[in-house]
Design a protein around this motif. Sequence first.
Motif, short mmCIF file in Angstrom:
data_model
loop_
_atom_site.label_atom_id
_atom_site.label_comp_id
_atom_site.label_asym_id
_atom_site.label_seq_id
_atom_site.Cartn_x
_atom_site.Cartn_y
_atom_site.Cartn_z
N GLU A 150 -27.43 18.81 -42.00
CA GLU A 150 -27.82 18.44 -40.64
C GLU A 150 -27.08 19.30 -39.61
OE1 GLU A 150 -27.66 14.52 -37.66
OE2 GLU A 150 -27.24 14.31 -39.80
N ASP A 151 -25.76 19.50 -39.84
CA ASP A 151 -24.97 20.33 -38.93
C ASP A 151 -25.46 21.78 -38.94
OD1 ASP A 151 -23.46 18.13 -38.32
OD2 ASP A 151 -21.81 18.63 -39.67
N LYS A 152 -25.74 22.29 -40.12
CA LYS A 152 -26.22 23.67 -40.22
C LYS A 152 -27.59 23.84 -39.58
CE LYS A 152 -22.68 25.47 -42.32
NZ LYS A 152 -21.85 26.50 -41.64
N GLN A 153 -28.44 22.85 -39.75
CA GLN A 153 -29.77 22.91 -39.15
C GLN A 153 -29.67 22.88 -37.61
OE1 GLN A 153 -31.70 19.59 -41.10
NE2 GLN A 153 -32.69 20.93 -42.63
N ALA A 154 -28.73 22.05 -37.11
CA ALA A 154 -28.51 22.01 -35.66
C ALA A 154 -28.00 23.36 -35.17
CB ALA A 154 -27.52 20.91 -35.31
N GLU A 155 -27.08 23.94 -35.95
CA GLU A 155 -26.56 25.27 -35.59
C GLU A 155 -27.67 26.32 -35.67
OE1 GLU A 155 -23.00 28.35 -37.02
OE2 GLU A 155 -23.20 26.37 -37.97
N TYR A 156 -28.53 26.17 -36.69
CA TYR A 156 -29.66 27.10 -36.84
C TYR A 156 -30.59 27.01 -35.62
CZ TYR A 156 -33.55 29.55 -39.09
OH TYR A 156 -34.54 30.45 -39.39
N LYS A 157 -30.86 25.77 -35.21
CA LYS A 157 -31.74 25.56 -34.05
C LYS A 157 -31.13 26.15 -32.79
CE LYS A 157 -34.20 21.87 -31.57
NZ LYS A 157 -34.44 20.41 -31.49
N SER A 158 -29.83 25.93 -32.62
CA SER A 158 -29.13 26.47 -31.45
C SER A 158 -29.15 27.99 -31.46
CB SER A 158 -27.69 25.96 -31.43
OG SER A 158 -26.96 26.56 -30.38
N THR A 159 -28.92 28.56 -32.64
CA THR A 159 -28.93 30.03 -32.76
C THR A 159 -30.32 30.59 -32.51
OG1 THR A 159 -27.13 29.90 -34.39
CG2 THR A 159 -28.35 31.96 -34.27
N THR A 160 -31.34 29.87 -33.00
CA THR A 160 -32.73 30.30 -32.77
C THR A 160 -33.05 30.31 -31.28
OG1 THR A 160 -33.43 29.37 -34.90
CG2 THR A 160 -35.15 29.78 -33.26
N ASP A 195 -26.84 35.94 -38.15
CA ASP A 195 -26.34 34.56 -38.23
C ASP A 195 -27.40 33.62 -38.80
OD1 ASP A 195 -23.99 35.41 -37.12
OD2 ASP A 195 -24.49 34.76 -35.07
N LEU A 196 -28.65 33.80 -38.38
CA LEU A 196 -29.75 32.95 -38.89
C LEU A 196 -29.95 33.15 -40.38
CD1 LEU A 196 -32.43 33.21 -36.04
CD2 LEU A 196 -31.06 31.22 -36.65
N ALA A 197 -29.84 34.41 -40.80
CA ALA A 197 -30.00 34.69 -42.23
C ALA A 197 -28.89 34.00 -43.03
CB ALA A 197 -29.98 36.20 -42.48
N ASP A 198 -27.67 34.06 -42.49
CA ASP A 198 -26.54 33.40 -43.17
C ASP A 198 -26.74 31.88 -43.20
OD1 ASP A 198 -25.35 35.84 -43.54
OD2 ASP A 198 -24.03 35.68 -41.79
N LEU A 199 -27.21 31.32 -42.08
CA LEU A 199 -27.44 29.88 -42.00
C LEU A 199 -28.54 29.44 -42.97
CD1 LEU A 199 -27.16 29.34 -38.15
CD2 LEU A 199 -25.64 28.36 -39.88
N GLU A 200 -29.59 30.24 -43.03
CA GLU A 200 -30.68 29.92 -43.98
C GLU A 200 -30.16 29.90 -45.41
OE1 GLU A 200 -33.65 32.85 -43.29
OE2 GLU A 200 -34.47 31.89 -41.49
N LYS A 201 -29.29 30.85 -45.72
CA LYS A 201 -28.73 30.91 -47.06
C LYS A 201 -27.84 29.68 -47.34
CE LYS A 201 -25.92 33.84 -50.07
NZ LYS A 201 -25.12 35.10 -50.15
#
Length: 266
Positions: free
Chosen positions: A52-62, A241-247
């Motif tokens: 959940e935290d990573k997805q929130a970070e992913y959304k923020s980065t997007t 960063d998004l690629a790292d978060l996706e991984k």
Amino acid sequence: MSKNTCPIKHLFLITIFLSFVLTFVVKNVLAESCDSISDLDAKAQCYAKKIEDKQAEYKSTTKKLEEIRSKKDAVSAKISSIASQLNVKQVEIDSIQKDIDSINKELKEINDNLADRKGAVNEKTNIRNQVLRNYAKTYRVKDIELFTNLLSDNSSGFSIENLSYGFAKYIANNLSSTIYSLNQEIDSFQKDKAEGENLKNEMLTAQRSLLAVKNELASKKSSATGEFTQLGSKEEDYKGDLADLEKEISELSAKQQSILQAKGGE
């Protein structure tokens, strides 16, 4: 006794409180590592929270990436606009330069004509002066000879004097007329030259103004290009960063699924 034991009591309470806080912090730090949790439910919840935290970070980065791309597009449009203005200014500068070159050519012709006419005036003036000097030296006779001398053709000094004077006057008048015409041409050329110089100076002033505008636009374009490059660098960072978060999300999801499957087999 009461005064001495009070501070000790306070110190004891503070020590217990700090120990409790440290224990709580340590437990939470340890809890950050889901792999160290033995309870499968708690472990699954830990991974779910991390996902959940990573997805929130992913959304923020997007969102940041979208903002960067929006700014980048705006800067790109600005650069294109400035480049277009630069092209227009360059066309105007080139057009004025052609006019200046044309005026310079005309001014050269005027200067050549002026030099030619002034040379002709000097030449004609010298000839006229020489004729008058020759007349004064060659054809003038002594005053008494005008009354007494007879030439071989029975001409008196008066008649010779009149002929000489008439010839000299004729030559001098013709030369004076030519000199006058040449001076008129010189005056006309000088007026044309003055007008040409004034027009040239006006065009040079306009050209300098356009060059100043062009240089200012070039400076803005350079600044915008630098900004575009920086935004491009940030864009690449966010993409990384998004690629790292996706991984990371993928790895956490895989671990979560593994725990859920282990729970299902219980």
